[in-house]
Motif scaffolding. Sequence first.
Motif, PDB file in Angstrom:
ATOM      1  N   ALA A  57      -7.427   7.662   5.142  1.00 34.11           N
ATOM      2  CA  ALA A  57      -7.910   8.034   3.746  1.00 34.11           C
ATOM      3  C   ALA A  57      -7.286   9.419   3.899  1.00 34.11           C
ATOM      4  CB  ALA A  57      -9.355   8.804   4.544  1.00 34.11           C
ATOM      5  N   GLU A  58      -6.753   9.554   4.864  1.00 30.83           N
ATOM      6  CA  GLU A  58      -5.486  10.841   4.736  1.00 30.83           C
ATOM      7  C   GLU A  58      -4.390  10.840   4.206  1.00 30.83           C
ATOM      8  OE1 GLU A  58      -3.196  12.647   8.121  1.00 30.83           O
ATOM      9  OE2 GLU A  58      -5.461  12.775   8.357  1.00 30.83           O
ATOM     10  N   TYR A  59      -3.860   9.266   4.110  1.00 32.79           N
ATOM     11  CA  TYR A  59      -2.979   9.543   3.593  1.00 32.79           C
ATOM     12  C   TYR A  59      -3.200   8.969   1.738  1.00 32.79           C
ATOM     13  CZ  TYR A  59       1.801   7.992   2.334  1.00 32.79           C
ATOM     14  OH  TYR A  59       3.468   7.896   1.777  1.00 32.79           O
ATOM     15  N   TRP A  60      -3.430   7.331   1.981  1.00 31.91           N
ATOM     16  CA  TRP A  60      -3.101   6.419   0.740  1.00 31.91           C
ATOM     17  C   TRP A  60      -4.362   6.532  -0.799  1.00 31.91           C
ATOM     18  CZ3 TRP A  60       1.008   3.561   1.398  1.00 31.91           C
ATOM     19  CH2 TRP A  60       1.265   3.248   2.763  1.00 31.91           C
ATOM     20  N   PRO A  61      -5.065   7.963  -0.660  1.00 26.95           N
ATOM     21  CA  PRO A  61      -5.420   7.816  -1.630  1.00 26.95           C
ATOM     22  C   PRO A  61      -4.246   9.441  -2.435  1.00 26.95           C
ATOM     23  CG  PRO A  61      -7.530   7.230  -0.126  1.00 26.95           C
ATOM     24  CD  PRO A  61      -5.930   7.999   0.667  1.00 26.95           C
ATOM     25  N   TYR A  62      -3.355   9.214  -1.348  1.00 33.75           N
ATOM     26  CA  TYR A  62      -2.961  10.739  -2.125  1.00 33.75           C
ATOM     27  C   TYR A  62      -1.620  10.337  -1.857  1.00 33.75           C
ATOM     28  CZ  TYR A  62      -7.484  12.403  -1.110  1.00 33.75           C
ATOM     29  OH  TYR A  62      -8.253  12.812  -0.998  1.00 33.75           O
ATOM     30  N   VAL A  63      -0.799   9.142  -2.040  1.00 33.52           N
ATOM     31  CA  VAL A  63       0.402   8.623  -1.712  1.00 33.52           C
ATOM     32  C   VAL A  63       1.220   9.668  -3.434  1.00 33.52           C
ATOM     33  CG1 VAL A  63       2.158   6.939  -2.050  1.00 33.52           C
ATOM     34  CG2 VAL A  63      -0.037   6.542  -1.437  1.00 33.52           C
ATOM     35  N   PRO A  64       2.620  10.219  -3.118  1.00 30.28           N
ATOM     36  CA  PRO A  64       3.085  11.319  -4.134  1.00 30.28           C
ATOM     37  C   PRO A  64       3.844  10.338  -4.995  1.00 30.28           C
ATOM     38  CG  PRO A  64       3.958  10.816  -1.074  1.00 30.28           C
ATOM     39  CD  PRO A  64       2.419  10.166  -1.090  1.00 30.28           C
ATOM     40  N   ASP A  65       3.837  11.044  -5.712  1.00 28.23           N
ATOM     41  CA  ASP A  65       4.400  10.407  -6.339  1.00 28.23           C
ATOM     42  C   ASP A  65       6.413   9.809  -6.263  1.00 28.23           C
ATOM     43  OD1 ASP A  65       2.635  10.819  -8.287  1.00 28.23           O
ATOM     44  OD2 ASP A  65       3.224  12.538  -9.587  1.00 28.23           O
ATOM     45  N   ASP A  66       6.681  11.170  -4.991  1.00 26.41           N
ATOM     46  CA  ASP A  66       7.986  10.203  -4.612  1.00 26.41           C
ATOM     47  C   ASP A  66       8.479   9.359  -3.843  1.00 26.41           C
ATOM     48  OD1 ASP A  66       7.491  11.554  -3.218  1.00 26.41           O
ATOM     49  OD2 ASP A  66       9.041  13.756  -2.055  1.00 26.41           O
ATOM     50  N   ALA A  67       7.189   9.090  -3.231  1.00 22.13           N
ATOM     51  CA  ALA A  67       7.221   7.635  -2.459  1.00 22.13           C
ATOM     52  C   ALA A  67       7.540   6.670  -3.513  1.00 22.13           C
ATOM     53  CB  ALA A  67       5.443   6.990  -2.042  1.00 22.13           C
ATOM     54  N   SER A  68       8.144   5.318  -2.793  1.00 20.61           N
ATOM     55  CA  SER A  68       9.005   3.878  -3.093  1.00 20.61           C
ATOM     56  C   SER A  68       7.490   3.263  -3.559  1.00 20.61           C
ATOM     57  CB  SER A  68       8.977   2.932  -1.845  1.00 20.61           C
ATOM     58  OG  SER A  68       8.365   2.870  -0.778  1.00 20.61           O
ATOM     59  N   PRO A  69       8.503   2.884  -4.584  1.00 18.10           N
ATOM     60  CA  PRO A  69       7.051   1.622  -5.489  1.00 18.10           C
ATOM     61  C   PRO A  69       6.223   0.636  -4.042  1.00 18.10           C
ATOM     62  CG  PRO A  69       9.253   1.449  -6.095  1.00 18.10           C
ATOM     63  CD  PRO A  69       9.499   2.147  -4.994  1.00 18.10           C
ATOM     64  N   ILE A  70       6.754   0.453  -3.503  1.00 16.99           N
ATOM     65  CA  ILE A  70       5.269  -0.609  -2.509  1.00 16.99           C
ATOM     66  C   ILE A  70       4.621   0.434  -1.717  1.00 16.99           C
ATOM     67  CG2 ILE A  70       5.358  -1.569  -0.387  1.00 16.99           C
ATOM     68  CD1 ILE A  70       8.622  -2.910  -0.900  1.00 16.99           C
ATOM     69  N   GLU A  71       4.737   1.538  -1.454  1.00 15.02           N
ATOM     70  CA  GLU A  71       4.149   2.274  -1.338  1.00 15.02           C
ATOM     71  C   GLU A  71       2.811   3.181  -1.738  1.00 15.02           C
ATOM     72  OE1 GLU A  71       5.055   5.381   2.877  1.00 15.02           O
ATOM     73  OE2 GLU A  71       6.961   5.354   0.937  1.00 15.02           O
ATOM     74  N   ARG A  72       3.158   2.841  -3.016  1.00 12.30           N
ATOM     75  CA  ARG A  72       2.152   4.214  -4.170  1.00 12.30           C
ATOM     76  C   ARG A  72       1.428   2.065  -4.342  1.00 12.30           C
ATOM     77  NH1 ARG A  72       6.983   5.488  -6.190  1.00 12.30           N
ATOM     78  NH2 ARG A  72       6.741   3.762  -8.232  1.00 12.30           N
ATOM     79  N   GLU A  73       2.188   1.221  -4.467  1.00 12.43           N
ATOM     80  CA  GLU A  73       1.440   0.273  -4.475  1.00 12.43           C
ATOM     81  C   GLU A  73       0.273  -0.497  -3.666  1.00 12.43           C
ATOM     82  OE1 GLU A  73       1.820  -4.940  -5.665  1.00 12.43           O
ATOM     83  OE2 GLU A  73       3.169  -3.893  -3.757  1.00 12.43           O
ATOM     84  N   PHE A  74       0.642   0.495  -1.799  1.00 15.28           N
ATOM     85  CA  PHE A  74      -0.697  -0.170  -0.690  1.00 15.28           C
ATOM     86  C   PHE A  74      -1.948   0.663  -1.269  1.00 15.28           C
ATOM     87  CE2 PHE A  74      -2.409   0.656   3.082  1.00 15.28           C
ATOM     88  CZ  PHE A  74      -2.466  -0.819   2.931  1.00 15.28           C
ATOM     89  N   GLY A  75      -0.927   2.152  -1.895  1.00 13.93           N
ATOM     90  CA  GLY A  75      -2.181   3.117  -1.580  1.00 13.93           C
ATOM     91  C   GLY A  75      -3.141   2.726  -2.693  1.00 13.93           C
ATOM     92  N   GLU A  76      -2.686   2.255  -4.026  1.00 12.85           N
ATOM     93  CA  GLU A  76      -3.620   1.370  -4.735  1.00 12.85           C
ATOM     94  C   GLU A  76      -4.164   0.427  -4.570  1.00 12.85           C
ATOM     95  OE1 GLU A  76      -0.452   0.200  -8.383  1.00 12.85           O
ATOM     96  OE2 GLU A  76      -0.530   2.433  -8.647  1.00 12.85           O
ATOM     97  N   LEU A  77      -4.210  -0.391  -4.016  1.00 12.39           N
ATOM     98  CA  LEU A  77      -4.694  -1.409  -3.046  1.00 12.39           C
ATOM     99  C   LEU A  77      -6.047  -1.195  -2.171  1.00 12.39           C
ATOM    100  CD1 LEU A  77      -1.945  -4.406  -2.563  1.00 12.39           C
ATOM    101  CD2 LEU A  77      -3.679  -4.806  -4.198  1.00 12.39           C
ATOM    102  N   TRP A  78      -5.534  -0.312  -0.900  1.00 12.11           N
ATOM    103  CA  TRP A  78      -6.259  -0.375  -0.746  1.00 12.11           C
ATOM    104  C   TRP A  78      -7.844   1.199  -1.018  1.00 12.11           C
ATOM    105  CZ3 TRP A  78      -8.859   4.572   1.243  1.00 12.11           C
ATOM    106  CH2 TRP A  78      -8.984   4.867   2.763  1.00 12.11           C
ATOM    107  N   THR A  79      -7.206   1.929  -1.621  1.00  8.62           N
ATOM    108  CA  THR A  79      -7.912   2.883  -2.557  1.00  8.62           C
ATOM    109  C   THR A  79      -9.397   1.370  -3.382  1.00  8.62           C
ATOM    110  OG1 THR A  79      -6.717   4.584  -3.229  1.00  8.62           O
ATOM    111  CG2 THR A  79      -8.277   4.316  -4.566  1.00  8.62           C
ATOM    112  N   ARG A  80      -8.730   0.633  -3.797  1.00  6.07           N
ATOM    113  CA  ARG A  80      -9.370  -0.406  -4.593  1.00  6.07           C
ATOM    114  C   ARG A  80     -10.520  -1.137  -3.697  1.00  6.07           C
ATOM    115  NH1 ARG A  80      -5.018  -2.596  -8.839  1.00  6.07           N
ATOM    116  NH2 ARG A  80      -4.584  -4.657  -7.114  1.00  6.07           N
TER     117      ARG A  80
END
Length: 183
Positions: A57-80
Motif C-alpha cells: 500500500a505504500e507504493y502500488w496505489p501511487y506508482v509515479p507517472d514516469d514508472a514503466s508501463p509494467i509497473e503502472r499496470e501492476f499498480g492498477e491490478l493491485w489496487t482493484r
Amino acid sequence: MRKLIYDFGVSLDGYINDRDGNIDWTEPDDELHQFHNDRFRSLEISLHGRRMYELMAEYWPYVPDDASPIEREFGELWTRTPKVVFSRTLTEVHWNSTLVSENAVEEVRRLKSEGDGVMEVGGANLAASLIPHGLIDEYQLFVSPMVLGGGTPMFPALDKRLPLRLAETRHFETVVMLRYLAE
C-alpha cells in the motif's frame, strides 16, 4: 474449491528478506514483472498479512507517472484486486480491501470453500499460520542467486514433513521459478 498459492522471491538459502528486512535484491526484470502481472490478473482474491499490506500500500496505489508501463499496470491490478488483510492492529484498510482481525485459518477455509478460482497469500507470517493446516495448494518460489545468511525464512518450522511435487520450472533473467503442488 478455490486454489491458494503462496509465492515469494526467495534467496538461495530460503529467506524472503535479509536480516534488516530489506528486499532490494529481489528487483524483477521486465519478463518476470510481466509474469507477475499476468498471474495477478487471474486472481480472485489476494490475502495479505499486515506487513505485506503496508509494504504494498505504500507504493502500488501511487506508482509515479514516469514508472514503466509494467509497473503502472501492476499498480492498477493491485489496487482493484479484492484483498483480505489479516491484522490485529490495523483499524482500517483501503483499495478494495477487507480487514479480518480474528482466526485467519477459519477465514481462509471459508474463502476457499466459496469459489473455484485462485487466491494468493502474500506475507511469510500469514503463510506460516496456514501451512500447518494444509491450506496452501501450490508454492511458487522465485529463487534469486543470493545467499543472505539470515532474515525471514519463507517456510516456518514444522512438526512434520510437507510433501510437495515439482510441477514446473522456469528460468527468468534474474531468478528461477520452482512451482510445487501440495500432495
